[in-house]
Enzyme design. Structure first.
Site, PDB file in Angstrom:
ATOM      1  N   GLY A   1       8.011 -19.037  -0.211  1.00  0.00           N
ATOM      2  CA  GLY A   1       8.974 -19.829   0.549  1.00  0.00           C
ATOM      3  C   GLY A   1       8.228 -20.885   1.347  1.00  0.00           C
TER       4      GLY A   1
ATOM      5  CB  CYS B   1       3.302 -17.404  -1.829  1.00  0.00           C
ATOM      6  SG  CYS B   1       2.764 -18.898  -1.005  1.00  0.00           S
ATOM      7  CE1 TYR B   2       7.850 -17.431   5.435  1.00  0.00           C
ATOM      8  CE2 TYR B   2       9.051 -15.653   4.328  1.00  0.00           C
ATOM      9  CZ  TYR B   2       8.819 -16.444   5.459  1.00  0.00           C
ATOM     10  OH  TYR B   2       9.562 -16.224   6.584  1.00  0.00           O
TER      11      TYR B   2
ATOM     12  CG  HIS C   1       2.945 -19.163  -6.493  1.00  0.00           C
ATOM     13  ND1 HIS C   1       4.194 -18.813  -6.023  1.00  0.00           N
ATOM     14  CD2 HIS C   1       2.366 -19.897  -5.518  1.00  0.00           C
ATOM     15  CE1 HIS C   1       4.376 -19.332  -4.823  1.00  0.00           C
ATOM     16  NE2 HIS C   1       3.276 -19.997  -4.484  1.00  0.00           N
TER      17      HIS C   1
ATOM     18  CD  GLU D   1       5.669 -17.076  -8.816  1.00  0.00           C
ATOM     19  OE1 GLU D   1       4.694 -16.308  -8.788  1.00  0.00           O
ATOM     20  OE2 GLU D   1       6.104 -17.664  -7.805  1.00  0.00           O
TER      21      GLU D   1
ATOM     22  CG  ASP E   1      21.607 -25.659 -23.411  1.00  0.00           C
ATOM     23  OD1 ASP E   1      20.756 -25.012 -24.056  1.00  0.00           O
ATOM     24  OD2 ASP E   1      21.319 -26.551 -22.601  1.00  0.00           O
TER      25      ASP E   1
ATOM     26  CE  LYS F   1      17.574 -26.301 -24.769  1.00  0.00           C
ATOM     27  NZ  LYS F   1      18.648 -27.109 -24.174  1.00  0.00           N
TER      28      LYS F   1
END
Ligand code: XMP
Length: 508
Positions: free
Chosen positions: A55, A82-83, A169, A171, A227, A366
């Site tokens: 954050g 992180c945060y 991070h 991710e 989509d 996607k």
């Protein structure tokens, strides 16, 4: 049977969906909840673990987002990112301060691999760091698990309590083994069984669509792209016969697109309603050259045509849209800056009174949408279709759009797509762009003054960032030769060698 759940608590970080996606890729269902969720709600969800996102705030400021301290009493494994890592450290008695040297970007991180979080990894890891605060004192009982040159506490943990924090991070792709770290957290620490798959995603969406819609009707704005096609297939599975797919041809489609779509979808168990509205759209953007104005006018006209056509269908209760997660982010719905107005997010007239809007793909990236399409048995050429922007070729014609320019671009674009596809060279999205620059050339003994056509080809997995495709010179030469031979209005072909960022994939 209920799937195991990894609960992601949102502290305002920009990568929360990426955390969820990584967890899903590790075959664990993940859901996001705000950081101020109550303890009772957490107990009800009964997660196997909780992940605190990053954050933008500083944990030591009074009004920065916190969570209920009692989360530590639940004996649920915790991972702070992180945060999130700073918050856990602070709440448990450690200290967080502003860094002397902020760390941004790819960083070498030295990890202790003798623990469940980093088990099986090498001692040196490439990670993404992005912080101006850092943990300076660990809470008691916690062990230092990683450091970088500028960050003495880059990861920490308490194996007994099963509470961990990483300053970097895991991710994002820059953290090369980030998924392994999250997998370790899920499987080594949180005892995940890996009971989640895309089939579960489909089943839960089908169930939720049925519950929402009942025996009412659903109208889908259908473009024929991946989509909306996947969205149509999902809805058709959930509520066969109740789905109306309104396909508006705004005249900025690729060559022979409408005929192709009619053929592909007309015989499916959906009510396919094609509408030719090309004259209306062309009139609307006549003389307009500003990209955002073009996008906005097309978006607004789309809404009007949609409204007119929807009204003709009588009272349809629900509206469905094939919105996917990157659309939501880039249209500013996620507090990020508006980069481009994507006309498939919001913007429908309020006079169309729907009981609700259904967006079953809005949490997916996607490639995940394609997986859903594959499972639903859509043909390969539909599932692996390249994305095509809502405003179509109108934003691939730089400056004013005319019928003549659309025709030129359609003919050149087919050549670009045919040649790249035939070559088998690596590119995830490729197309032609008609620039508004003309240049002098010579054909035979005559001077020509033709359009400059740009070829755009990119390599990407999420379409939020990309690199330009390193197409071979042979292929580029073939494309150039064919276009200048077959499309006489084009006098020069150039190749776009810009990545995203700083450029975007589309030119407008
Ligand atoms: P940009 O140009 O923003 O494009 O880098 C990222 C991806 O999104 C597609 N794109 C759109 N898709 N409506 C859409 O559904 C739009 O208005 C739109 N504009 C861009 C683009 O083709 C690329 O794949």
């Amino acid at each position: 049977m209920q799937n195991q759940i990894a609960l992601v608590l949102d502290f305002g970080g920009q990568y929360k969906e990426l955390i969820c996606r990584t967890v899903r890729e590790c075959n664990v269902l993940s859901i996001i909840k705000p950081s101020d969720i109550t303890i009772e709600e957490i107990k009800q969800i009964n997660p196997i673990c909780i992940i605190f996102t990053g954050g933008p705030n500083s944990v030591y400021l009074e009004d920065s987002p916190k969570c209920d301290r009692r989360v530590f009493d639940l004996n649920i494994p915790l991972l702070g990112i992180c945060y999130g890592a700073q918050l856990i450290a602070q709440l448990l008695g450690g200290k967080v301060e502003k860094c002397d040297t902020s760390e941004y970007g790819e960083t070498e991180c030295f990890v202790d691999t003798d623990n469940d979080l980093f088990k099986g990894l090498d001692k040196e890891q490439q990670v993404l760091m992005s912080h101006t605060d850092r943990i300076t004192i660990l809470p008691s009982g916690f062990k230092l698990l990683a450091h970088t040159k500028d960050c003495p506490i880059a990861a920490y943990g308490n194996e007994e309590k099963k509470v961990y924090g990483v300053q970097f991070h895991p991710e994002v792709e820059i953290t090369l083994n980030g998924k392994e770290i999250i997998r370790n957290f899920l499987y080594n620490i949180s005892k995940a069984s890996g009971d989640y798959s895309m089939d579960d995603y489909i089943n839960s969406q089908v169930e939720s669509i049925r519950k929402t819609v009942g025996n009412k009707r659903v109208l889908l704005g259908f473009s024929g792209g991946v989509d909306s096609s996947v969205c149509a297939a999902l809805l058709a599975k959930a509520i066969p016969g109740q789905l109306y797919c309104l396909y508006i041809d705004h005249g900025f489609m690729r060559k022979d697109e409408t005929a192709h779509l009619k053929k592909t979808f007309e015989n499916r168990s959906i009510n396919f309603i094609p509408v030719d509205a090309s004259s209306r759209f062309l009139e609307k953007i006549e003389g307009v050259s500003d990209p955002e104005t073009k996008r906005k006018l097309i978006g607004a006209e789309f809404a009007k045509v949609f409204e007119d056509e929807a009204l003709k269908l009588g009272n349809i209760e629900y509206l469905a849209q094939g919105t996917i997660y990157p659309d939501v982010v880039e249209s500013g719905k996620n507090k990020s800056a508006v980069i481009k107005s994507h006309h498939n997010v919001g913007g429908l007239p309020s006079s169309l009174r729907f009981e609700g809007v259904i967006e079953p793909l809005s949490g997916l990236f996607k490639d995940e949408v394609r997986k859903v399409g594959e499972i639903l048995g859509l043909p390969d050429e539909v599932v692996h279709r390249q994305p095509f922007p809502g405003p179509g070729l109108a934003i691939r014609i730089i400056g004013e759009v005319t019928r003549e320019k659309i025709d030129i671009l359609q003919r050149a674009d087919v050549i670009v797509r045919e040649e790249i596809k035939k070559s088998g060279e690596k590119a995830d999205q490729y197309f032609a762009v008609l620039t508004n620059s003309r240049s002098v050339g010579v054909v035979g003994d005559f001077r020509t003054y033709g359009y400059t056509l740009a070829v755009r080809a990119v390599v990407t997995s999420d379409f939020m960032t990309c690199e330009y495709a390193k197409l071979s010179y042979d292929l580029l030469s073939r494309i150039s030769q064919r276009i200048t031979n077959e499309v006489k209005e084009v006098g020069r072909v150039v190749y776009d060698i810009t990545s995203k960022p700083p450029a975007t994939i589309e030119w407008e």
